[in-house]
Write a protein that holds these residues in place. Structure first.
Motif, mmCIF file in Angstrom:
data_model
loop_
_atom_site.group_PDB
_atom_site.id
_atom_site.type_symbol
_atom_site.label_atom_id
_atom_site.label_comp_id
_atom_site.label_asym_id
_atom_site.label_seq_id
_atom_site.Cartn_x
_atom_site.Cartn_y
_atom_site.Cartn_z
ATOM 1 N N VAL B 88 0.939 -1.095 -0.065
ATOM 2 C CA VAL B 88 0.068 0.069 -0.144
ATOM 3 C C VAL B 88 0.840 1.339 0.034
ATOM 4 O O VAL B 88 1.718 1.215 0.792
ATOM 5 C CB VAL B 88 -1.092 0.100 1.177
ATOM 6 C CG1 VAL B 88 -1.670 1.303 1.274
ATOM 7 C CG2 VAL B 88 -1.886 -1.113 1.240
ATOM 8 N N GLN B 89 0.510 2.206 -0.825
ATOM 9 C CA GLN B 89 1.271 3.425 -0.715
ATOM 10 C C GLN B 89 1.134 4.137 0.485
ATOM 11 O O GLN B 89 0.138 4.247 1.273
ATOM 12 C CB GLN B 89 0.367 4.339 -1.787
ATOM 13 C CG GLN B 89 0.660 5.993 -1.835
ATOM 14 C CD GLN B 89 -0.636 6.635 -2.682
ATOM 15 O OE1 GLN B 89 -1.169 5.944 -3.267
ATOM 16 N NE2 GLN B 89 -0.369 7.837 -2.892
ATOM 17 N N GLY B 90 2.557 4.616 0.710
ATOM 18 C CA GLY B 90 2.685 5.380 1.863
ATOM 19 C C GLY B 90 2.891 4.513 3.279
ATOM 20 O O GLY B 90 3.348 5.047 4.278
ATOM 21 N N GLN B 91 2.439 3.181 3.184
ATOM 22 C CA GLN B 91 2.642 2.260 4.078
ATOM 23 C C GLN B 91 3.904 1.483 3.804
ATOM 24 O O GLN B 91 5.006 1.143 4.495
ATOM 25 C CB GLN B 91 1.603 1.298 4.414
ATOM 26 C CG GLN B 91 0.441 1.991 5.110
ATOM 27 C CD GLN B 91 0.746 2.172 6.550
ATOM 28 O OE1 GLN B 91 1.615 1.470 7.185
ATOM 29 N NE2 GLN B 91 0.110 3.250 7.057
ATOM 30 N N ASP B 92 3.759 0.769 2.546
ATOM 31 C CA ASP B 92 4.861 -0.329 2.298
ATOM 32 C C ASP B 92 5.760 0.296 1.008
ATOM 33 O O ASP B 92 6.855 -0.314 0.694
ATOM 34 C CB ASP B 92 4.039 -1.554 1.508
ATOM 35 C CG ASP B 92 3.115 -2.192 2.456
ATOM 36 O OD1 ASP B 92 3.817 -2.469 3.688
ATOM 37 O OD2 ASP B 92 2.151 -2.078 2.466
ATOM 38 N N PHE B 93 5.463 1.338 0.452
ATOM 39 C CA PHE B 93 6.283 2.259 -0.528
ATOM 40 C C PHE B 93 5.936 3.393 -0.284
ATOM 41 O O PHE B 93 4.639 3.852 -0.201
ATOM 42 C CB PHE B 93 6.264 1.389 -1.742
ATOM 43 C CG PHE B 93 4.885 1.646 -2.479
ATOM 44 C CD1 PHE B 93 4.787 2.666 -3.334
ATOM 45 C CD2 PHE B 93 3.910 0.692 -2.427
ATOM 46 C CE1 PHE B 93 3.431 2.860 -4.060
ATOM 47 C CE2 PHE B 93 2.718 0.722 -3.049
ATOM 48 C CZ PHE B 93 2.762 1.949 -4.004
ATOM 49 N N GLN B 94 6.953 4.479 -0.708
ATOM 50 C CA GLN B 94 6.683 5.816 -0.601
ATOM 51 C C GLN B 94 6.774 6.056 -2.097
ATOM 52 O O GLN B 94 7.610 5.715 -2.800
ATOM 53 C CB GLN B 94 7.711 6.521 -0.015
ATOM 54 C CG GLN B 94 7.691 6.118 1.743
ATOM 55 C CD GLN B 94 6.462 6.300 2.383
ATOM 56 O OE1 GLN B 94 5.745 7.430 2.030
ATOM 57 N NE2 GLN B 94 6.416 5.815 3.543
#
Lengths: 395, 395
Positions: B88-94
């Protein structure tokens, strides 16, 4: 993986997020939220509900269940079918509907199971395993997550997927609730039933139903239905919240000789058009059969001022199974005739023909919908089913 | 399903959303966004990139590819392994890191492939199929989506999963980018390698690496590294953005007699503790081997004022494969010895022992981490790996 559920998790820093307004999935004051538990603890609350109906722990197909990097599933005939589908809060389900009805975690899990299992059934296969990945905002109530697990299991049972093991999954964080399930199925030695096998002369059969979920959706979205307890309206809303696909009929139709099959997720006309185009045929829908499907929706149509035939033609999400079978095929219980298949006439393209109006038998009243332009279909019956990205004002 | 990708989509009303700030995945002014295309059109842009390297169209395992309600995949030995994982964007990748580096769609797709394929390899299986579900905000650039597809394919190739078909998927809308992949694998007649098979006397082997992704993560998150072009630092950041798991080594280690295996997603100590606990053994990590892994991270450690051994012990996301093998096993190229397995001494629990400090050979300096309390481990080396929900101030 922790206690049976995968925890392949990056080390990304937890950044503060703009939190959306509170929703019905958030914990009440004092209620336990997912960010108060470790992943291990949350999984310990989640996983047992997935297996509650299986005293022996495991399905006919489960060789190795949760607890390792992967599960191991049987594929007795040396093949398996596979499909995946996601539901996102606010897009694919509402936590609180405009008429005040609240979708529970149970509803969301149930629907997640149904819409995935229907894809396996539509290939003529028997569901063999399901894995699920659930993304949750930190303030989601733990109760909601437990309810999701119970709903997923209950949905599989309601759909008749009694041999399907829920063999693994993944829990992670995000800004909105999102659930992705992947299902596999066993063809039991049969050829997969595709979309491209319909032949002139075939009959069209529907297992399950269409239009009820769409009627339920319109009821949920109309604030005037707030507090309604009329059983037939409540039933339609329940059909939207917790649809049930008759998955055993997929394998039964395949055994009966189905030439093509699809599950109705985006609307009868839209999904049947996919079969017509893949098979390069014309499908004629039987007006009397459509009326039979519309009749139980009459009261909802009156309540909302809508022609119920619209829901039948364009409503998805009942996850009924549309198949074509050779003429003379004895349909299994639970399937009904819905139309017939013919060759594409000169000057036409592959399409679905809906006959409507008072002069129903008249060829002049026939209209084509699908890839060819809509002609003569009364404005209130025009529609196009569901497309996630289609521009609202285009096409 | 439209042109090969599933479109099981509900009829839920599109509700206006509070849009988060613009991100690097959003289309530039004038660039095409996903909400300017229909689902059919978007899939037509997405799907070809998934199959670009397969001139024959399909992998060794693909019996029926995209285009129906399910794909059909071969399971030659009558079983398959399966696992699922979400980013998930912002959680698992920036999408944009604190030091200004931008994660492309290619990076996200690549990482999505790696972290899923590693789970298959960790069972000793060969990846046979992958399905993906991608959730996208409407303003996401179409280019980002195409790049994701190319990255997914490239990640599979980089990981050596050359026979793995990308056989289907699902595109839908949401408020944040989220990608869920499900992978299956072929055990080729071997028993699955689980976590619970490590036996006293076994050696611990690592295929691939650990600590590099975590070092890269810390570099990406430190604004002082903005604009750095030092090759060894850029390489570490690339390792976080596009990790590569040596998936063929999973099957090779299984063939060599591996007794247990896991992929390192949450950190060496955390994941190895799972093996120790499942097998009820103590694992001793070899200090010299840990030093060998830490040495190439020395410059990054100096740059950020961090002991590189921390990254080795607790960094996940390199997706190396940790296995235990009987003593005397000839390790395949690409695997290195990392420690050894012994029975649980009286009064201990199953655990991982990290020896550190100047008196490395001294039993007195041994410390246990994992489920038993951390003792004597220097404060700068204490850690616990990654847990998505663990309270920040707890444990």
């Amino acid at each position: 993986m922790v206690e049976g559920f995968e925890a392949v998790r990056p080390v990304a820093e937890r950044t503060p997020r703009d939190e959306p307004p509170r929703s019905s999935a958030d914990a009440d004051r004092g209620g336990l939220t997912v960010d108060q538990l470790s992943e291990t603890q949350l999984i310990a609350r989640f996983a047992p509900h997935l297996r509650a109906h299986e005293p022996g722990g495991g399905s006919r197909y489960e060789i190795l269940g949760p607890g390792d990097d992967c599960a191991v599933v049987a594929a007795p005939d040396g093949r398996f079918v596979i499909s995946t589908d996601t539901q996102v809060q606010g897009q694919d389900f509402q936590l609180t509907w405009p008429n005040g009805v609240v979708s529970t975690g149970f509803d969301t899990g149930h629907k997640c199971a149904t819409q995935n299992l229907a894809d396996v059934a539509a290939m003529g296969a028997v569901p063999s395993s399901l894995v699920v990945s659930l993304t949750l905002p930190g303030r989601t109530s733990v109760r909601w997550v437990e309810d999701f697990a119970r709903g997923l299991r209950a949905g599989a049972i309601a759909c008749g997927a009694v041999h399907c093991g829920i063999v693994g999954g993944d829990l992670g964080r995000g800004g909105e609730i999102s659930a992705t399930a992947t299902v596999t199925g066993d063809l039991e030695g049969r050829a997969p039933i595709r979309r491209n096998g319909a032949r002139p002369g075939d009959l069209v059969a529907l297992a399950g139903t269409v239009g009820r979920s769409a009627a339920g959706l319109d009821l949920l979205q109309d604030p005037s239905t707030k507090g309604t307890v009329e059983p037939h309206l409540v039933e339609l809303m329940d059909n939207q919240l917790r649809p049930v696909s008759p998955t055993p009929l997929g394998a039964q139709l395949a055994e009966a000789g189905a030439t093509a099959m699809i599950d109705v997720s985006d609307g009868l006309v839209r999904d049947l058009t996919r079969v017509a185009e893949a098979s390069d045929v014309v499908v004629d829908l039987d007006p009397a059969a459509l009326d039979d499907l519309a009749r139980p929706l009459a009261a909802a149509g009156e309540r909302l001022g809508r022609d119920p035939l619209y829901w039948v033609l364009h409503g998805g999400e009942d996850h009924g199974l549309l198949s074509t079978v050779p003429a003379g095929t004895r349909l299994p219980h639970g399937a009904r005739p819905l139309g017939s298949v013919r060759a594409v006439p000169p000057g036409w393209g592959a399409t679905v023909v809906v006959t409507t109006g008072t002069a129903r038998e008249s060829v002049a009243d026939r209209v084509r919908v699908g890839t060819t332009p809509v002609r003569e279909l009364p404005a209130e019956l025009r529609g196009r089913g569901w497309d996630h990205f289609e521009p609202e004002d285009g096409v």
